[in-house]
Design an enzyme around this catalytic site. Structure first.
Site, PDB file in Angstrom:
ATOM      1  NE  ARG A  59     -12.786   5.860   4.064  1.00 17.61           N
ATOM      2  CZ  ARG A  59     -12.713   4.592   3.607  1.00 17.61           C
ATOM      3  NH1 ARG A  59     -13.589   3.710   4.069  1.00 17.61           N
ATOM      4  NH2 ARG A  59     -11.836   4.224   2.731  1.00 17.61           N
ATOM      5  CD  GLN A  91      -4.112  -2.315  -1.868  1.00 19.81           C
ATOM      6  OE1 GLN A  91      -4.573  -3.122  -1.070  1.00 19.81           O
ATOM      7  NE2 GLN A  91      -2.864  -1.877  -1.805  1.00 19.81           N
ATOM      8  CG  ASN A  92      -5.163   4.568  -1.431  1.00 18.47           C
ATOM      9  OD1 ASN A  92      -5.197   3.588  -0.687  1.00 18.47           O
ATOM     10  ND2 ASN A  92      -4.065   5.287  -1.605  1.00 18.47           N
ATOM     11  CB  ILE A  93     -12.079   4.846  -2.105  1.00 26.06           C
ATOM     12  CG1 ILE A  93     -12.062   5.414  -0.689  1.00 26.06           C
ATOM     13  CG2 ILE A  93     -12.209   3.321  -2.107  1.00 26.06           C
ATOM     14  CD1 ILE A  93     -13.346   5.120   0.096  1.00 26.06           C
ATOM     15  CG  ASP A  94      -7.111   8.957  -1.957  1.00 22.91           C
ATOM     16  OD1 ASP A  94      -6.542   8.337  -1.033  1.00 22.91           O
ATOM     17  OD2 ASP A  94      -6.554   9.163  -3.066  1.00 22.91           O
ATOM     18  CG  HIS A 109      -9.923  -2.188  -3.378  1.00 25.01           C
ATOM     19  ND1 HIS A 109      -8.969  -2.274  -2.384  1.00 25.01           N
ATOM     20  CD2 HIS A 109      -9.900  -3.396  -4.002  1.00 25.01           C
ATOM     21  CE1 HIS A 109      -8.414  -3.482  -2.417  1.00 25.01           C
ATOM     22  NE2 HIS A 109      -8.949  -4.176  -3.376  1.00 25.01           N
ATOM     23  CB  CYS A 136     -30.568   7.050 -10.042  1.00 24.54           C
ATOM     24  SG  CYS A 136     -29.641   6.841 -11.575  1.00 24.54           S
ATOM     25  CG  ASN A 201       4.808   0.068   3.381  1.00 25.93           C
ATOM     26  OD1 ASN A 201       4.025   0.615   2.620  1.00 25.93           O
ATOM     27  ND2 ASN A 201       4.436  -0.638   4.419  1.00 25.93           N
ATOM     28  CB  ALA A 219       4.720   7.775   0.814  1.00 24.37           C
TER      29      ALA A 219
END
Ligand code: BV8
Length: 233
Positions: A59, A91-94, A109, A136, A201, A219
């Site tokens: 992803r 809500q997108n992780i991009d 998120h 890390c 939508n 969109a």
């Protein structure tokens, strides 16, 4: 838009679909290849960390290869020119909202380009992989997981979101199916705070009945028209 000062915008996978990032529930959706339980829960990560790391490494690569589209750019323009309150809750992780230039963005998120060390709790911008167990950068421990909110975990910055919803005059939902809570409940919260509600939508979302107005279409077409409308009034 008379009487509108404070705007809250909720975005979902649909706003990034035209940037080539797959949505979740479409018939070629992400969850097609994997059961949510196998890749997006803390239990899955304990059970098979390799599968989960591989899923999010892929992803992350897709996000790095994607470009913002006209809908992201239109919201960045609104962020630039709107002198009232504005919060884009995604809500997108991009990172396509930010790459289009938007500033007032909150990732409820989590983010694909962030790694979270479970040993020292540090978070690091991360564009590489995690499968090979890199140490890390802060504590050296090999204990990093994707900085993503999985099912059963509390989304980020819920207080900030609830207070923005309580002050909203206008709530706009873009490219989301309204299938996942607590995000799917925001429209009702905004309504009970007296806000007007609008959904942009491709198809009607599961919470469509809660919106004063639903405009259906892609969109990249609907959002620039709506932003022009807001800024020209
Ligand atoms: C929690 C990160 C508790 C990972 C994600 C109440 C009732 C029922 C269930 C629950 C409930 N409360 C909580 C739950 C459980 C669960 C939940 O909601 N389950 C669902 C499945 C029923 N919720 C949780 O677990 C949440 N956590 O409740 O914690 C807690 C409380 C106290 C203390 C500790 C814990 C956490 C949920 C977050 C999970 N992580 N993402 C990742 O991305 O890999 S959710 C993930 O799925 C996305 O982030 C997003 O939220 C959701 C997908 O939805 P969409 O983005 O809407 O995408 P989808 O494909 O579904 O739809 C796309 C839409 O776009 C469609 O409508 C389509 O028409 C439209 N579209 C497509 N193309 C276009 C378009 N629109 C315009 N233009 C286009 N071109």
């Amino acid at each position: 838009m008379d009487g509108v000062r404070n705007i809250v915008i909720l975005t979902g996978a649909g706003i990034s679909a035209e940037s080539g990032l797959r949505t979740f529930r479409a018939d070629d959706g992400l969850w097609e290849d994997h059961r949510v339980e196998d890749v997006a829960t803390p239990q899955a990560f304990r059970r098979d960390p390799g599968l989960v790391q591989r899923f999010y490494d892929a992803r992350r690569e897709n996000v790095l290869a994607a470009e913002p589209n006209a809908a992201h750019r239109a919201l960045a323009r609104l962020d630039e020119e709107w002198d009232g309150e504005l919060l884009i809750v995604t809500q997108n992780i991009d990172d396509l909202h930010e790459r289009a230039g938007a500033k007032r963005v909150l990732h409820m998120h989590g983010q694909a380009l962030s790694a979270w060390c479970l040993a020292c709790d540090a978070r690091h911008r991360w564009t590489g992989t995690l499968l090979d167990g890199p140490g890390c950068p802060a504590c050296g421990e090999v204990a990093m997981r994707p900085d993503i909110v999985w099912f059963g975990e509390m989304p980020y910055e819920m207080e900030r979101i609830f207070s923005a919803l309580a002050r909203a005059d206008l709530f706009v939902s873009i490219g989301t199916s309204g299938a996942v809570y607590p995000a799917a409940g925001f429209v009702q919260q905004a309504r009970s705070a007296g806000a007007r509600t609008l959904e942009l939508n491709l198809d009607r979302s599961q919470g469509s009945q809660w919106f004063d107005e639903s405009r259906l279409g892609p969109a990249s077409a609907l959002v620039p028209l709506w932003v022009e409308e807001v800024l020209s009034e």
